[in-house]
Design a protein around this motif. Sequence first.
Motif, short mmCIF file in Angstrom:
data_model
loop_
_atom_site.label_atom_id
_atom_site.label_comp_id
_atom_site.label_asym_id
_atom_site.label_seq_id
_atom_site.Cartn_x
_atom_site.Cartn_y
_atom_site.Cartn_z
N UNK A 233 37.66 51.09 36.17
CA UNK A 233 36.74 50.01 36.62
C UNK A 233 36.30 49.05 35.47
N UNK A 234 36.01 49.94 34.43
CA UNK A 234 35.61 49.14 33.23
C UNK A 234 36.60 48.27 32.55
N UNK A 235 37.89 48.77 32.25
CA UNK A 235 39.03 47.98 31.83
C UNK A 235 39.42 47.07 32.87
N UNK A 236 39.15 47.11 33.85
CA UNK A 236 39.63 45.97 34.80
C UNK A 236 38.50 44.77 34.61
N UNK A 237 37.18 45.18 34.19
CA UNK A 237 36.22 44.19 33.99
C UNK A 237 36.77 43.36 32.77
N UNK A 238 36.94 44.33 31.93
CA UNK A 238 37.40 43.69 30.67
C UNK A 238 38.75 42.60 31.02
N UNK B 295 36.05 39.21 39.78
CA UNK B 295 35.62 40.48 39.30
C UNK B 295 35.98 41.69 40.18
N UNK B 296 36.41 42.87 39.69
CA UNK B 296 36.87 43.93 40.34
C UNK B 296 35.77 44.64 41.49
N UNK B 297 36.43 44.52 42.67
CA UNK B 297 35.51 44.99 43.69
C UNK B 297 35.26 46.51 43.52
#
Length: 749
Positions: A18-23, A33-35
Amino acid sequence: MTSADFADRGETDAITTFTEDWQRCLRGELIEPPPIAEYVPDGIQVRLAVLTDLVRIDLRHRWDRAGLGKRITEYRKEFPEVENSPELVDLISEEFLARRRYGPLELEEFLTEYPELAQEVRARLTEFAEEGDTAADTERAAALVADLTPGRRIDDFDLITDLGAGTLGRVFLARQRSMQRLVAVRLSAGRAASGHSMAQLDHPHLVRVFDQRLVTDTPVSAPAAAASARLVYMQYLPGGTAAGVLAQRRQGTPADGGTLLLRAIDTAMEAKGEIRPTDSSVRAEIAALSWPETVAWIGRRLADALDYAARRSVLHLDIKPANVLFTAEGIPKLADFAVRAAAPRSIANPIAVDPDSLPYRSPEQLAELLDPAASAPGPRSDIYSLGALLWELLTGAVPFDDPPMPADPDARAETFVTMVRLREQGITDATLARLPPDTPSTLRRVLLECLQADPHRRWRNGAELAAQLDLCLDARARELVDPAPTSLAYRSRSWLIAILGLCVGVPNVLASIYNINLNQSLIIDRMSVADQERFATVGLVNNLIAFPIAGLLLLFLTRRPLTIGFRLARGREYSPRTLAAARRDTLHMGDWAVWVPFGFWMVAGVGWPLGLAFSGVDLPRQTFLHFFAAQVVCAAIALAYPFFPIMIFAVRSIYPQLLVRGGIGAEDERQLRKVAERGNFYLGVAASVPLLGVASATFVDAADLDLVIVPVRILSVGGILAFVLTYRLFRMLEADLLALARAIPQRNR
């Protein structure tokens, strides 16, 4: 592995992904933004804990971007189980801090949104509530901090030595009574602390923050009034800061190499009465480095720390010499994460315009001071600041000649505009001239990439920067990645197709000559004129079909290595996934260049005689065996010899262009080591070529041996000489591959 182990692993994977996808979203690689719902695991044991962490990460990132802010009330509606989270009060408190960071927000007004939890949230936020702080409270807290002296006890700490003061307060070496350990204690008036952000981080290159608390005492200068100050206690590091290293750099010479760093650390330790360690392998490693290598060694570790923190949604935003501390052995550690992020962003704020921090601020940080509504700095802002600090360590001077900061806040805007303009103009020739003569071109390139004014042109994250700095520490690797413009490896980049054509063509042409001579004496000369014409026709048709197909197939398989490096040199940008695919394809160029011709030789060994048979030529069984045996020898030649020259060319001329774009990791290291392993197979094939030539002669009748003895002798002697050359190429390729593999960082290093 127990069910708890699986749960822990699932929790970590979900939060990390999740953190990497937010980056990726912040970098513009994702539109939305990732759900959260797609990352919450199904397991009852871990769902609530993971959901709480995901909400916390999502909340921080959303309030860092205009128009994306989301309230805990909305999360509670979307995920009803959040109501049962033991950290609900903390989540609401974090919402208040995130919202107040971007505009005025009264605590009591905020609490009306959560009336059922108002009392608990108020208690949690008491230490952060500016509304309850009066000027008198601040003055009393400042007086308390100013009156502190070594020898006093405050809370659980006996103050031993004054370690210094700054805009964030005073720092003391203290003994914590309850734990019987030495710690560094920082006391400040107000909220200038980083305990909450740092206490959750645990990394070998981050200063470990243990906790923070509010302490109350009666200052000597104002005995009638009690005062509260903030106390943060953390790991004590006796080796001083990067400011001391810079002082030594300006006094000494870069020719001292790593001993310059050790001298700065020893000076700091002597001032504190510490004894330097003996028999330290780390100090011995540092002492053997040149000064540019020492700077890369320091930067590689700090970049890894930044990557660790950013993957947990924590930014530093105040990298400067005073915030880089050293152990007695010389290991660097970053301190004071997220202190500036909590400070109001205004040119009138003394913390925001701290003169010690400004030279290292990124253009977007400076622009934010001019326009608080501008987008908040992201992880690449820390990359810029670290690059500026490493440049100063390398040269002894900051990369930009900024004007002095005026005391009048109203006059600062023009100064900030000038600073932004200087950074947009980039590094000047005069600044480049300050680099030490022995600075590797790799380090020069890496730092210039850090100092790009456009955040999207910098290294994407700390892991990429760490990987590039690792290259700087391996002499062979950096020569491969950044060859001199006059070197053959550099100049040959414009001759890709010609060189590859020669590497593939020469061995196959030699194999064809051997094949033609052998077939001429054993097969063609014994045919009738009509059959010879049919043989020539079948051969022509075979070649007209096989050569174009083989060439097109090779061009298709190598399309990424042949085109992407060329386009990168002309400013084209590619995604990390495309670059990874190009690196993988580059390391398979040698395999494709040998297996495609090998396959065509073997197919021709069967197809050509069948074509002759269909055309009406009657071939004896023995003739068929002669022809096929000769084809096998030619196929072995095509398989053995092109691989090594092609791979040396690929590794030295093509692969480095892809490596310097970043995104490298463990998979790249595995691929490099696999190529080295495959080299053993091709070396064995090269050794077998003379033996195959001799073996093929056993299919020849004794009466015909005189016809083939000369070609076989030439093949045997030439094969032995070619093996010696191939072995030399194999050793060169192996050394190149292992050098590049060593330079690829792993997260657990």
